[in-house]
Structure formats: C-alpha cells, structure tokens
Motif scaffolding. Sequence first.
Motif, short mmCIF file in Angstrom:
data_model
loop_
_atom_site.label_atom_id
_atom_site.label_comp_id
_atom_site.label_asym_id
_atom_site.label_seq_id
_atom_site.Cartn_x
_atom_site.Cartn_y
_atom_site.Cartn_z
N GLU B 425 86.20 48.73 73.55
CA GLU B 425 86.70 47.75 72.75
C GLU B 425 85.45 47.48 71.74
O GLU B 425 85.71 47.52 70.52
N THR B 430 87.57 46.48 68.86
CA THR B 430 88.75 45.84 69.07
C THR B 430 88.76 44.66 70.25
O THR B 430 87.54 44.62 70.79
N SER B 432 90.92 43.70 73.83
CA SER B 432 92.22 43.63 74.70
C SER B 432 92.84 42.31 75.01
O SER B 432 91.93 41.54 75.63
N LEU B 433 93.97 41.96 74.57
CA LEU B 433 94.68 40.84 74.81
C LEU B 433 95.38 40.91 76.13
O LEU B 433 96.50 41.69 76.04
N GLN B 442 97.51 44.22 75.20
CA GLN B 442 97.84 45.09 73.94
C GLN B 442 96.28 44.96 73.38
O GLN B 442 95.58 44.12 73.55
N ILE B 443 96.02 45.89 72.49
CA ILE B 443 94.82 46.02 71.91
C ILE B 443 94.80 45.65 70.44
O ILE B 443 95.88 46.16 69.60
N ILE B 444 94.08 44.66 69.93
CA ILE B 444 94.09 44.40 68.69
C ILE B 444 92.72 44.39 68.21
O ILE B 444 91.52 44.36 68.70
N PRO B 445 92.75 44.44 66.92
CA PRO B 445 91.41 44.54 65.94
C PRO B 445 90.71 43.34 65.99
O PRO B 445 91.24 42.35 66.03
N ASP B 448 91.47 40.35 63.98
CA ASP B 448 92.68 39.91 63.89
C ASP B 448 93.09 38.95 65.11
O ASP B 448 94.00 38.35 65.39
N VAL B 449 91.90 38.72 65.86
CA VAL B 449 92.15 37.87 67.28
C VAL B 449 92.73 36.49 66.87
O VAL B 449 93.59 36.03 67.58
N THR B 451 94.31 35.23 64.30
CA THR B 451 95.99 35.20 63.95
C THR B 451 96.66 35.43 65.08
O THR B 451 97.83 34.84 64.97
N THR B 452 96.20 36.56 65.67
CA THR B 452 97.23 36.92 66.88
C THR B 452 97.43 35.77 67.90
O THR B 452 98.58 35.81 68.35
#
Lengths: 457, 457
Positions: B425, B430, B432-433, B442-445, B448-449, B451-452
Amino acid sequence: MSNNKPTRPKGTRDFAPAEVSKRQYMLDKIRQVFTKFGFQPLETPAMENLSVLTGKYGDEGDKLLYKILNSGDYLAHLKHDLASYTSQTLTPEIAEKGLRYDLTVPFARYVVMNRHELTLPFRRYQIQPVWRADRPQKGRYREFVQCDADVIGTDSLLCEAEIIMMLNEIMTALGIEGYEIALNSRKLLAGLSQYLGHPDKEGPLCVAIDKLDKIGQAKVHDELRQQGFDEQALTRLTPVLDIQGSNHDKLQALGKLLTNEKAQTGLREVEEVMQITENMGGDLQHVSFDPALARGLSYYTGIIFEVRLLDGSMGSISGGGRYDNLTGVFGWPDVSGVGISLGIDRIYDVMQNRGLFPATSSQTTQVMLVNFGEENLAYVLPLLGQLRQAGIRTVLYPDNAKMKKQLSWANKNDIPLVLIAGSDEVNNRTVSLKNMKTGEQQIIPVDDVVTTIKQVS
Amino acid sequence: MSNNKPTRPKGTRDFAPAEVSKRQYMLDKIRQVFTKFGFQPLETPAMENLSVLTGKYGDEGDKLLYKILNSGDYLAHLKHDLASYTSQTLTPEIAEKGLRYDLTVPFARYVVMNRHELTLPFRRYQIQPVWRADRPQKGRYREFVQCDADVIGTDSLLCEAEIIMMLNEIMTALGIEGYEIALNSRKLLAGLSQYLGHPDKEGPLCVAIDKLDKIGQAKVHDELRQQGFDEQALTRLTPVLDIQGSNHDKLQALGKLLTNEKAQTGLREVEEVMQITENMGGDLQHVSFDPALARGLSYYTGIIFEVRLLDGSMGSISGGGRYDNLTGVFGWPDVSGVGISLGIDRIYDVMQNRGLFPATSSQTTQVMLVNFGEENLAYVLPLLGQLRQAGIRTVLYPDNAKMKKQLSWANKNDIPLVLIAGSDEVNNRTVSLKNMKTGEQQIIPVDDVVTTIKQVS
C-alpha cells in the motif's frame, strides 16, 4: 422561617441552571475531543471500600477521606469495650466504605477487577466528582469534578504525542488562547540528579524544583541544601534551570551538559514525542520543553506535562505524565500508562473571565408565549405545540399574570424571544414577536411563526 | 494477587464504556425533551447536612440514609462518656452530613435557600445519583441515578398537560412503544373516600388500591377491612375499580356515581388536562384515565401520573403528580408544583431488551489504523492526523504487535473500520480499508481515505 432554615455543607456548591449549562457545554467539548482520540467513557461508584482507598494517598490523604458510617447497629459488633476506643481506632470498626478521593485509584481497581475481560491497551476517560475533607478556601471545594484521560497497557511514545495533540485540540475547542504545554521527562530529572552527584535524591530534587515558579531559585537552593545537596551541586543546577532558547536549543545544550545515560534517554524521548506530534500534523507552537517541570507526584516515571496560561492568572489547568505501575498496589505489577487530568473548575473560571461561553446554550429556552387567560389559550396552545414540534425550546407562561410580570420572568430567565397574541392579533390571525434584547417588536402572520423564529434564533 | 484483590461495595456498579455510552445516549434524548419544554438543569451536591435530610422520608427512610463520619478527632467533643452511647445516640454526635437520598428534598432546600433570587414559576430538571442503604437485590442498587423534572410556583393545569406531552415525546425519542400514561386525581380519590363513607381514610384507601395490580381486588378488600372499611363501602368500591370503557365513558360514569364536590373537581381536572393536551396538538392515544391509580406517596394532592408498559414486563417506568407543599418543611408554605420522575435503570433495561440502542454511539471509535512499526509511521501518522481533523474518531494501535492481535483488539472494542497500510500500500500510495463486520476489504488511494470513510460511516 429562621429557626429551620436549611443550609448546605461547607465547601459544597449548588449549580444553578446557567452554570450547569455552561459546565455541560465545556464538558461536551472535552468529551468530543477525548472520543475523537479513541478514549472511551468509564464510570465507577462514588462509594468505594476503604480497603481500596486507604494507604493510597499518604497519611495526609487518608485523613482527607470521607468515611461512611456502617448501617444499622454499627456498635453491636465491636471487638472491645466502647470506652476503650479513640477516634482513630474506632473508625475502622464502624466505617467500611468511603467516598472516592480521585479517579485514579478507582480506575486501577476497575482494571484489576476486570483484567480477564479487558483487552489492553485500554483508553478510558472519566469525568466524575470526587470528595476531600480539605479545609475549604477560595477555589478549593470538598466536592469537585475531576476529568481524567489515560491509556494503559502500552509504553509507546505515540500516546504522549497524542496527548499533546489532544490538549491543543481541547484548548482550541474551548477557545482558550495564550497557553503553553510544558513538557519534560522524569528520566531527564533522574539524570540531572545523578549529574548533581546525588543519584539517590531524585524525589527531593523534583519536589524542590517543582516550586521554582512560586518561590524562586534562591529558596529552591535553600530547600535543596536542607535535603543535603552541596554547593557544587547547586552551582551545577543553576545553568540547567536558567536555560533559555528554542526547544531545539535547550535540548542541544542539555545534551552536551548531561551526558549520563538516564539524561540522554530522557532528552531523546522528549525529542521523539515532539517529532511524532509533527508527523501527525500536530502543532508545536504551544509546546515548551521545560527542564524545570517536575510535577510533585512520585508516581510519574517518564514524560510529564503541564498546561499553563501565559498571562499567569492561575496555576496549571492540566497536568499528567507517564507512570509504570498503575495497579501494583492491587497485586498486578508493570501496567504502564500515560494520562492527563484537566482542572475543570479552573478552566471554567478562565472561560467565564474571558467570556468564552456562548450567550445562549443548547439548553436555554428560546421562546416564551404570553398567557392572556382561558379564552386566549385556544389560539396560543396549538402554536406552543407547533414550536416544540419544530424543535424550538418554548414555554407558555402558565398563569394569566400581568404582562409586565410575564415579560420580567422571560428576562430573568434569559429567554431571547417573546410571542404576544392579544385580541388584536387573534382577530388578525397574527402574533407580535418581541426581541427581548433590542426591545424591537414585529407583527407576523400566525402561520409564519415557526419559520420566522427559526430564522432569528 | 489473591490476598489484596480489590472489591467494590455491594449494591454499587461500574459502568463500562459501552454502558456509559448507552446511558448517555438515553439521558441526552431525555435532556433534549426536557429543555424543549423549558425545563432547566439544576445540580446539587452529593453531601447534604443531616439536619436537611433527617425526618423527610419517614423512620424507614432515616435508617436508609448514608451518614458520613465527621472528620478529625470526632470523639473529642462528645457530651457524655463514650461508654454511655448506643449506635442510635452516637450517630448524631459523630455524623453531621449524609448522602442525598432523593432529588426532591435537595431541590426544596435549594428553592428555600434561593427564594429571593428565584423568579417563580421555576422549571427544573435534575439527573444525579442518589444513595440508599437498602438491601441490594435484582434491579435495586445502593447507588442509582434519579431523573426528575418539576415546575413549581404555579397551580395551572397547563403544566399537567405539558407533562403528558413530554412523557409522550420522551417515549418517542427513546423508541419505546406499547406504553400507557395512566392518569388520575388525588381529589377524585378524596371524593371516593367520602363516597365510601370514610372521608378521613383517604390515605389508607390510596395505599390499598395502589396494590390492586399486584395483589388483586380480594386482597385489597382484606386490607381495607383491616383499616376499618365496612362491607357497604367495599360493595360501593367494586364498580369504581371495575370500571371499563373509553376515558370519556369512565369520566361520564363516575361523574354520575360520585357526586360530591371533591370527586367532581377531580373528574373536571382530569378532563381539563386531557382537553389542554389536545389543544396543544398532543396525542391522547396513550393516555388512560385510571381511577384505581393512587401512587403510594402521601405527598401528592392533585393530578397523578404513571407510565406503564403494556406488556407488563416490569413495574412503572415513570411516575409523578401535583403536590401543594414542597418547601413547607423548611418553613416556606404553599409552594405548589407538579413533577415526574423517570426510572432510568428500568428504562435502560427496556431499551436494552428491545434492542433500541443504536449499534454505534457518538462515542464509539470509528476507525483503527494498523501499526506496522517505526518505518511505517511516517505514512500512517499524517493519515491519523487528517482523519481526526475531519472529526472522525480514530485510533492508531500504539504498538507494532501482530496483525491478528491488532484486529482482535479492534473487534473487541467494536471498531467498525480498520485501515491497513503495509509495504504494498505504501508503495502504491493506497490503503486497504477493512469492514470488520462483513470482512470485506477494498483498496483506496491514500488521498481518498477521509472522503471514503465519511461515506461509509
């Protein structure tokens, strides 16, 4: 009336509605910050067994514990003749419970009783009253609220850094400016003690330099002399206490002066805590490394903190630090933790003096409806229902009293808006809205009342 | 460890974080309704002078008061030889303070001490613990929270109607369905007593019919016979207790039966309170006129209330009524008021049994960041800062422990989301959430953490 006029115990307080609202506002802000940092609320009972409380606060503390008389015929089971007892020997036989003296011992008791269920690390905050049979004086009460937050079960310096950030956020949330977070390490003080040639006198050294602000360097020297420090030690101490400059400069200078391992560890930890704070995006502008910060309690073993107002208007408003042995006294050794305690009464006073409480709280009644008696109620009651339905904190004056009396009641209760619906208004299906602060009055259609009030409040 | 294992006094409780959060959720809802109806918070000290408490709760109550041993050498000033004392005679000489037994007497004490500053009517609510040296048993504690709301200084029936609306709103706010608000008048009971031919026996009549639900009509009759009621009286009582039908029907029927003035006043007041409630847009569907409702306390003089669950799973969860003389015992006569008390522990149990508490509270930590040690922190610490900055309740596991241990800690602490940033990551910028409930990951940039997380929590 005079012969049975009721009284309140010395050193205790009633909190009138305006005060309770302000205290709740303050505590809610603090609670929000605590939980943002993952601290969870714990509550323990006011009464603890004296076996838990006694011997934890020194001889002085034991005297200040409030003890609760056993129920029923408590003299029935004495071991000896009643006449043979003194106050001191009688107490343990007639009182087995006492009132909580602080939040730390009940916390330790809770942790030990729940050691199989708790998954450490455990972050708890606790906001509850404590009781001390102290001599009441200005700002010192026999019943007062303590506000503690601790992380136990880890010795990671991340926790110290988080506490610095948390203190900053609390001050910001409360609107308190002009403060500093003083930072030091008990390890540095141990190293200092060694550097002064008295490695065994860390305790007395801490007690003495803790008073530096209050009594000045000359008297600190006197006290240290009495404790057996020689002149060479005092000469060595002076440049340490006099140290000036940025945090970085002070760390550098002391690093060169105090080369023993303990001191070096202490300095490294102070530096690391500041580094972690910065890495978390935290702000060090309020943080001041203060090698003269000692904190009285023997309890602390690592980083120590204190929050002070720069205007010097009062003593510290928060303090804390790392300890190595929360629960040892209850048979569970080596539980390390770090915590802070906020001085709620002092913080309240600062906020009050500086006008930091909002004019209306989330509890203040927003609207009063004037009562013109029976016939008028059919017009006013549905309005009362609608306003409350819309979430607006509203009262109807319950009696058909003189208008002046009703308005004066609204005033004394800090209610900002009053609705008046006399016969003119009823006939025109309107209401007069009076702003109690400006005295302005406007007539609005009865159907617009809720929307209008929502706009102006 | 076993020899100094700490204990907690019998009949007291610790509240773990999950319980405190739920209790705060419940009390916040209640507080919001109270303030919407214009009630303002009051707090009084836990300790009161025994001169204030003693004699207010009957002989039984006096025995249940917790008394606090005077500080210092409390035996030094005895009037007689120590040997000559019994528990009963010694207590007043060695204990001058006690713990609050309810919230009503301290409220009365406050009102009298502040009578020159208070502008009546005064609406206060008070949510504080009280202490009783009762025998602990299931659901009965020695330390428990009471929750009272009273309006004093007016005898307007508007207040009674408001209390009905307030009770409805509290039940709605807490999500409790299937309840009834039973309503009666002590004046009707006085009239009933007269109708039965025993105008002087209103007290015993109330005590007896208060038990109707628990012991049934036959045993109520037995008790009344013992109190000197004759068979004719019991024959006359039966149709009153048996009365069925709508509120309107019951009022009509009793209006024809009980024609004396007291009864008529009582019936008229019950009717009026219901009428006002409707005029305010209030709902009468839960309100049930119950001529057998008596409330034990001799204290009440007008309308009385009780909130019951229709499933009969426990006793009343709230009760109250109008009284004429709050402060007479402290020398200020004729202060009328009306109030209710909510049974917090019972309401908590109902909500717990029915699953009415939200899964996460406003205190639950929302996110845990996994700690992969020193090198990884540079990546994770800024994230921790950003999440908290955005108001998200976040923790970083403080130590570089095994992943499994860290995840299990998140689980035990009911933290719904975990962020994992291993070397993959970090390299891809990225994170992992992991959703701890579903196990989904899920893997997110990294950018974006915040906001997600805001979207999913």
